[in-house]
Design a protein around this motif. Sequence first.
Motif, PDB file in Angstrom:
ATOM      1  N   GLU C 218       0.845  -1.202   0.000  1.00  0.00           N
ATOM      2  CA  GLU C 218       0.000   0.000   0.000  1.00  0.00           C
ATOM      3  C   GLU C 218       0.885   1.259   0.000  1.00  0.00           C
ATOM      4  OE1 GLU C 218      -2.144   0.100   3.815  1.00  0.00           O
ATOM      5  OE2 GLU C 218      -0.554  -1.184   4.557  1.00  0.00           O
ATOM      6  N   THR C 219       0.228   2.396   0.009  1.00  0.00           N
ATOM      7  CA  THR C 219       0.974   3.655   0.111  1.00  0.00           C
ATOM      8  C   THR C 219       0.543   4.402   1.365  1.00  0.00           C
ATOM      9  OG1 THR C 219      -0.661   4.908  -1.132  1.00  0.00           O
ATOM     10  CG2 THR C 219       1.138   3.923  -2.396  1.00  0.00           C
ATOM     11  N   GLY C 222       1.583   9.160   0.523  1.00  0.00           N
ATOM     12  CA  GLY C 222       1.963   9.282  -0.869  1.00  0.00           C
ATOM     13  C   GLY C 222       3.183   8.489  -1.280  1.00  0.00           C
ATOM     14  N   GLN C 223       3.707   7.711  -0.383  1.00  0.00           N
ATOM     15  CA  GLN C 223       4.886   6.926  -0.736  1.00  0.00           C
ATOM     16  C   GLN C 223       4.579   5.447  -0.548  1.00  0.00           C
ATOM     17  OE1 GLN C 223       8.455   8.668   1.398  1.00  0.00           O
ATOM     18  NE2 GLN C 223       6.736   9.685   2.400  1.00  0.00           N
ATOM     19  N   PRO C 224       5.378   4.603  -1.181  1.00  0.00           N
ATOM     20  CA  PRO C 224       5.239   3.184  -0.856  1.00  0.00           C
ATOM     21  C   PRO C 224       5.393   3.008   0.661  1.00  0.00           C
ATOM     22  CG  PRO C 224       6.704   3.461  -2.725  1.00  0.00           C
ATOM     23  CD  PRO C 224       6.405   4.831  -2.194  1.00  0.00           C
ATOM     24  N   ALA C 225       4.518   2.206   1.242  1.00  0.00           N
ATOM     25  CA  ALA C 225       4.466   2.144   2.702  1.00  0.00           C
ATOM     26  C   ALA C 225       5.807   1.757   3.322  1.00  0.00           C
ATOM     27  CB  ALA C 225       3.381   1.150   3.132  1.00  0.00           C
ATOM     28  N   TRP C 228       7.984   4.772   3.429  1.00  0.00           N
ATOM     29  CA  TRP C 228       7.518   5.690   4.473  1.00  0.00           C
ATOM     30  C   TRP C 228       7.973   5.226   5.858  1.00  0.00           C
ATOM     31  CZ3 TRP C 228       4.122   4.807   8.599  1.00  0.00           C
ATOM     32  CH2 TRP C 228       3.737   5.962   9.317  1.00  0.00           C
ATOM     33  N   THR C 496      -3.453   7.680   4.164  1.00  0.00           N
ATOM     34  CA  THR C 496      -3.348   6.265   3.818  1.00  0.00           C
ATOM     35  C   THR C 496      -4.351   5.962   2.729  1.00  0.00           C
ATOM     36  OG1 THR C 496      -4.928   5.817   5.573  1.00  0.00           O
ATOM     37  CG2 THR C 496      -2.611   5.515   6.101  1.00  0.00           C
ATOM     38  N   GLU C 497      -4.157   4.818   2.082  1.00  0.00           N
ATOM     39  CA  GLU C 497      -5.130   4.393   1.077  1.00  0.00           C
ATOM     40  C   GLU C 497      -6.432   4.071   1.772  1.00  0.00           C
ATOM     41  OE1 GLU C 497      -3.845   1.547  -2.079  1.00  0.00           O
ATOM     42  OE2 GLU C 497      -2.057   1.537  -0.832  1.00  0.00           O
TER      43      GLU C 497
END
Lengths: 91, 429, 995
Positions: C218-219, C222-225, C228, C496-497
Amino acid sequence: MLITCPYCGPRDVSEFTYQGDGNRTRPDPDSTDLGAWNRYVYDRVNIAGEHNEIWQHSGGCRMHIAITRSTTTHKISSVRAMRDAGPGAGQ
Amino acid sequence: MRANDESGNLMAEYSAFALIRNALSANRDWKPAWRKPEPKPNYDVIVVGGGGHGLATAYYLAKEFGITNVAVLEKGYLGSGNVGRNTVTIRSNYLLPDNIRFYEHSMKLWENLSHELNYNVMFSQRGVVNLGHTPGQLDDFVRRGNAMRHLDADARLLDLDELKRLMPGLDTSRNPRFPILGGLIQPRAGTARHDAVAWGYARAADRRGVDIIENCEVTGFIKDGDRVIGVATSRGEIRAAKVAIAVAGSTGEVMRMAGVDELPIESHVLQAFVTESIKPFLDTVVTFGMGHFYMSQSDKGGLVFGGDIDGYNSYAQRGNLPIVEDVMSEMLALFPGLAPVRVLRSWGGIMDMSMDGAPIITTGPLPGMYLNCGWCYGGFKATPASGLCFAHTIARDEPHEVSAPFRLDRFHRGAVIDDKGQGATPRLH
Amino acid sequence: MKPQRTGIGGKIHRARTIRFSFDGTSYEGHPGDTLASALLANGIVLFGRSFKYHRPRGVVSAGIDEPNALVTVLRGDVREPNIPATTIEIFDGLVAVSQNRFPSLAFDLNAINQLGGKLLGAGFYYKTFMGPVIGPLRGTRFWMFCEHFIRRAAGLGRAGEAHDTARYERVNAFCDVLIVGGGPAGLMAARAAAEKGDRVILAEFDPTFGGSAKWSGETIDGQPADIWTQFVADDLRSMPNVTLLPRTLVWGYYDSDTMAALERVSDHKVKAETGEPRHRSWTIRAGRVILATGALERPIVFPGNDRPGVMLASAAQRYAGEYGITVGSRVAVFTNNDSAYTALAAMKAAECSSLVVVDVRSQISPAARAAASHAGVELLLGQAVVGTRGYPSLSSIKVQRFDPSSLTTSGVARSISVDALLVSGGWSPTLHLASQAGGRPVWDEEIQAFTPPQPLQNWMAAGAARGAFSTAEAVAEGYAAGGGETADDAEPLPETEPTILLSKPARVFEIKAKGKAFVDFQHDVTADDVRLAHQEGFVSVEHLKRYTTLGMGTDQGKTSNVPGLAIMAEVSGRQIPEVGTTRFRPPYAPVSIGALAAERFGDLKPERLTPMHDWHVEQGAEMMPAGLWFRPRIYAQPGETIEQSYVRETRAARNEAGIVDVSTLGKIAVQGPDAALFLDRVYTNTFSTLPINKARYGLMLREDGFVLDDGTTWRLGQNEFLMTTTTANAGKVMQHLEYLLDVIWPDLKVHLTSVTDQWAGAAIGGPRAREILSTCVQGTKVDNATLPFMGIVHGTIAQVPVMICRLSFSGEMAFEVYCGAGHGQHVWNALLSAGQGFGLVAYGMEALGTMRIEKGHVTGAEIDGRTTARDLHLDWMLSKKKSFVGSAMMDREGLSGPDRLQLVGLVSLDGRALSGGAHIVEHVDPEAPSHSLGHVTAACYSPSLGKYIGLALVSGGKGRRETRAFVSDPLRNRFGPVEIVSHHMFDPQGTRMHG
């Protein structure tokens, strides 16, 4: 379990020695009431709940302290230096 | 006379044959190990406490004294107290004659218990070894072993070579802080499966007509003047000519309900531990001589071990870290190869610590009441003798000969049975 | 297809290769791999054998909850058994072997146990093995015979006998906030707390922070988790008030928010750095605790659910996302909830060729449907897996229609060819630490799981640990738990998504169909076993666990607990919480014993050494432990036996002079205006009348009237005494006195100080002792007038101030010389050189014991906590003029009477040695020893009397003097006649010491 020694502050239980039931009354030294002596030496209030007890900070200042502690949760609700508690207190 | 013969319970006899027959019928025919009866309003005897001692008491009341109109009342599930929380050691290797006689009586009952109960309690006489570290300590062991031998129990000394053969993982070198000089073994001592003892006694008592009533908490005592004539419970009032208390770990609280506020007992928490299962490592029970540590290996492979009580009054069934660390340190002082092995579980039991380290089996302290308590570390191994002697005390209103020294009045008389010689300081027993 | 490494993806470092071995075969993996992932990457599906039936087993999980894939790690001869392969970081040279199989993992003879299936059901061993009631196998023998084989078949890995040379250490830490778990919730909590200035410790079991964000795909913000989480972790690492503890298992929640944790410091390294421990045991005293421990996925119970290739859906997702592994090419998902649908994208990305979802529900959420359609899977709703096939690993599953309300299957079973089956039976919050802290977990019907109880200590749970499974909730709850600002103008939380794939499972835990359906994989507990337990009346959760061993394995039921409860609930017609909740106890996951012993491993207790210790050792003394002290036993000369040594030493002391180190005696300074009064109360005899510079022998009782200790106390001033105690009882006496002063008589003005370690002591005695002293003592005379019996003088020896008291334990004219501990060796040397020409000999504990036995003096063997003053013939010391501690209770019935064990002397009548521990009988019978009268407490050869003698405690001993009895020592096979005599066997008038 942490015990807050009145002199040293909070310390781990491993520094302390349990000295037993704080509800007992030692008879007068010259008393010949054997029943009272027997109760003092052998009988204990063994309550599940708030318990008055005596501990010694044997790994620290060596002071004896009067503690009220729950025997079901181990939470301590009061701590006093035994000597400050006045003569005969905790007997 | 078995009360349930007509219901076909004899067919439920456990055996290898029954196991095969049931396997062929997909195990559909196994019956409950004990009934779940509703409490009756009246019994001849109520036993408060459905642990090992209470169940054994009910069993022997029925078997030895023909008293079958008996109820065992258990607050929670059967065997939820110390019978299911101990480190399963069975021994009679005491110092003082009163203790030896009693525990040796128990040992002899253990030796036939699986047959007697028709339930495999897995008593395995793999021996209990006490390790000695100084010449003086070995003399003490010899004194104790000889005391046992003079009372028809078994004991023998082990030298270092024998110890090494018996326990290949034991550090018998001169390197440890307390090198081992020798040991005392009681070969007939050993271990049993703790839960099986509770279940076996429950099933056997049930088959003789005893009502075992779980989830039935005693909330008060019914008295006629001073005399106890019954109990109030979470499932109603139940009356009986005799009310017997066998609730080690809760003795103080139960007796308080009866108006007895003080007893020569403190309740302490004792922790026990088990490692992950490993292949056979230790074939006996072993104890350390320069601290307080004992260990055996279960049939499943876990090393079962423990040490001192935490050392303060507690009903919490949970201990603290200092004892955990003490116990592990002492284990590695004996078996340094076990450092990478991992502790799987710990748990706590509440010990009735008495003022001399010996138990109490007594009539009273109130009329109509009988009390069994104060087992300190030693309740499990005592289960058969405790049950038998308590049943005797209840049925005959006088103690069994091997439990006579354990009456409550011994403290005030000064006739204490102080195996450790520590006086009225429970944490040291 | 076997599992294999995907071409791209995962967080492993593909550029570097690590070589390791499993069961003797060498494999390659990459940094970032666990042993499990690396083996999967090599196509290994068979990891172990189950406990009872020895069924082949693969990996079920990707973490600490793994029940099957246990291995033994070897480091030289040191064996570390039962480690989940899913928790082992591979390193170059790692050697691991599989367990509980013979002869090999692929072919295990004990798999024959499977044929006994129904026979070996729950509790079978309680019903058999009782053996015959007569004959040689009666009693316990038959069971013990069977047990021998059962024990060999049981057990998992093998422990080593070799001494583990790794170092383990312990550290204490303090913080305002301890955060357990380094996933999104834990990271946010740490950030919020740290920004407020709290001292923060963040502990994470894995080597890296991020939790599920590392592999969920997920992200966040705004970044790949996973990126982050690394940013957040890096930020935290740079803050001075934050301590990050990766590879750390917080395993225990103890009283007062004392937390126990285990850090795996160097397990993942080829070799520990110099000084680096293997494990570090943390004791963390936290102001408060945030439990961000996440949740554990549960399997579904169905026939054949233990076949290698069947694993948790989240595990497969993690293998794909974190390790770049595809667990199969034809993959089925079997679920009762939406969360498993998040694995579909990962499976697709991992290049699975076909995907099928079997869902017990007939209705699923639009989001789940969208995820399924996006991944292009075949969706089988209202269906269930009822069987599996394939050996050694999965090749197909059987699927049937399923009605989730009646929990029944119907219709024709369809076989689907798959090589991996991903199972999700819902999620259980990881509430173990919360449960340890006290309180009963609460059942949450919506998520079909237990949630943490009301806190009884100072903790709060955040995110999935509380049952809030979405990343958004994790982030928000973590931040709030950490104390983050929630005002409108506060910095917004990371985005978060929108997650809608929450776990609200259908209430389906088991699919009933033909075949063994496993609840507890490790212990081979089947659904039928649970039902059999119910049938036999074992219906409470504790009975269920104990009767079937459900949840008792090394994984502690992390995956099996709730399904087991659910089956019991169903069969007994109760709700799950009515069956009971399991109370979790430390440790959360297994912890090495070495770490818990830490610095005490190999160094159990301190060693107490006297100032003259080195001298004793140089003289060849055999040192023996006395409590924590070491004391010289004998100073053996070449070729001497122990007896020859102590006889020589004793003769020298009696005929010329001897010197012995008595520094270990307990010494307590008793000072203050009420010191004398205090001593009168604690001793049975009177001390207030003692003149200054005199000593007196004193006896103390316990409150219950039994003897506590004895010793001499010296009056050094009006308000100042020096009390000596026995070596063994020093601590106990000190505590006894402190209790009396603090608790009973706080009005007394007395101060106690333990001065045992401040003084060195030497006792010098014998006919020439005074001559020796007079040649070396300055500043005082030591003649009879200046230094009478029990007198004290002050002077110097070799310029060092000394205090000398004339008292005697040996029965000789003797002097105890005390000086500051630092000068002990110096004064000792001076005494020795003064003694040259007078035949002065140093003697050890054996000679000391010999002389005291000859004199009938008591020590710990007689003052054993059960004897009275009368038993020891010390009743002359019981003052009748005052009360004292123990006086009121010492005359009780049990403490008096003619049959009590009383102190006597013994003389061997057969010329052979006596020894401590032998018993005394009137009639000796080596075959059937009986009727013990008492026991020998101490024994020796008496050079003064020319006989073997001893002391004994004998029933009615006083009345048996001058009679004959026997020693009976079956343990050492020593039986023989003795004469019972007075304990004063040598110089009863004391003429020698009075001189």
